[in-house]
Design an enzyme around this catalytic site. Structure first.
Site, mmCIF file in Angstrom:
data_model
loop_
_atom_site.group_PDB
_atom_site.id
_atom_site.type_symbol
_atom_site.label_atom_id
_atom_site.label_comp_id
_atom_site.label_asym_id
_atom_site.label_seq_id
_atom_site.Cartn_x
_atom_site.Cartn_y
_atom_site.Cartn_z
ATOM 1 N N CYS A 1 -19.305 18.274 35.604
ATOM 2 C CA CYS A 1 -20.704 17.823 35.581
ATOM 3 C C CYS A 1 -21.219 17.701 34.150
ATOM 4 O O CYS A 1 -21.993 16.797 33.823
ATOM 5 C CB CYS A 1 -21.590 18.788 36.350
HETATM 6 C C1 BEZ Z 1 -16.980 21.004 38.270
HETATM 7 O O1 BEZ Z 1 -17.994 20.697 38.872
HETATM 8 O O2 BEZ Z 1 -16.922 20.999 37.069
HETATM 9 C C2 BEZ Z 1 -15.745 21.345 39.056
HETATM 10 C C3 BEZ Z 1 -15.798 21.327 40.431
HETATM 11 C C4 BEZ Z 1 -14.658 21.620 41.165
HETATM 12 C C5 BEZ Z 1 -13.479 21.938 40.516
HETATM 13 C C6 BEZ Z 1 -13.441 21.955 39.127
HETATM 14 C C7 BEZ Z 1 -14.568 21.638 38.396
#
Ligand code: BEZ
Length: 213
Positions: A46
């Protein structure tokens, strides 16, 4: 929650954000909109997505598009995370992140897919046009960052095809040749709309230069 589909009116809402209280329709005004969710603050994928969105904010502005992020964390968390995004992605997050702690927006837009994750939002994207109609819905899993150049590309296609009798072919990007819609058959109208002419590969597959170039 009702299932939202292309062509539906985007539901309006009011929610807190990193830039104060936001009512969707007021925020969008006459602009296009991109409403996109991400699973949580302080998560790596994100962080890169929100940073890139800030870095290409000029591209969204050029297309008259306002962006609006959403996650289920609160305003304090968003504001602390924005500092991190700015630091690590060399950007300035200049758009609001909705603080959807009560999941009002996530529920309204069906952004929680319980069989993937019971509480976090998946990576949903809604493109909303100036008439507040939903024009694109995409859903990515939490572990896969989205391609925001693709979102810009679809907006280019939507804005072009709304204004000309064309559709855009596979992997099209702004400036490439386009397709004359099959419903347009009147040769006089075609000549007038497409003065550069066209190539009929098949009667239903007519290629012409992008008309507004
Ligand atoms: C993230 O939102 O950064 C993320 C979500 C699931 C697995 C790895 C990273």
């Amino acid at each position: 929650m009702t299932t939202l589909r292309l062509g539906d009116t985007a539901p309006d809402f009011e929610q807190d954000s990193s830039m104060g209280r936001i009512r969707l329709y007021d925020y969008l005004g006459d602009s296009w909109g991109v409403l996109f969710s991400h699973p949580a603050d302080f998560t790596p994928v994100c962080t890169t997505e929100l940073g890139y969105t800030a870095l290409v904010s000029g591209e969204f502005a050029k297309r008259n598009v306002k962006v609006l992020a959403v996650s289920v964390d609160d305003v304090d968390s968003h504001n602390r995370w924005i500092d991190d995004i700015n630091d690590t992605q060399n950007c300035e997050v200049n758009y609001p992140i909705l603080a959807d702690a009560d999941r009002k927006v996530a529920t309204l837009y069906d952004m929680i897919h319980p069989n993937a994750d019971a509480t976090a939002t998946v990576r949903s994207v809604f493109v909303i046009d100036p008439a507040k109609k939903i024009r694109l819905i995409i859903t990515y899993p939490a572990s896969t960052g989205r391609n925001f150049d693709e979102i810009l590309r679809v907006i280019d296609s939507l804005q072009l095809t709304d204004n000309h009798s064309v559709a855009t072919p596979v992997n099209w990007k702004h400036g490439d040749d386009v397709i004359i819609v099959p419903s347009l058959q009147d040769e006089e109208v075609i000549k007038q709309k497409f003065p550069k002419g066209y190539v009929a590969v098949r009667p239903y597959l007519r290629i012409t230069p992008q008309p507004d170039q």
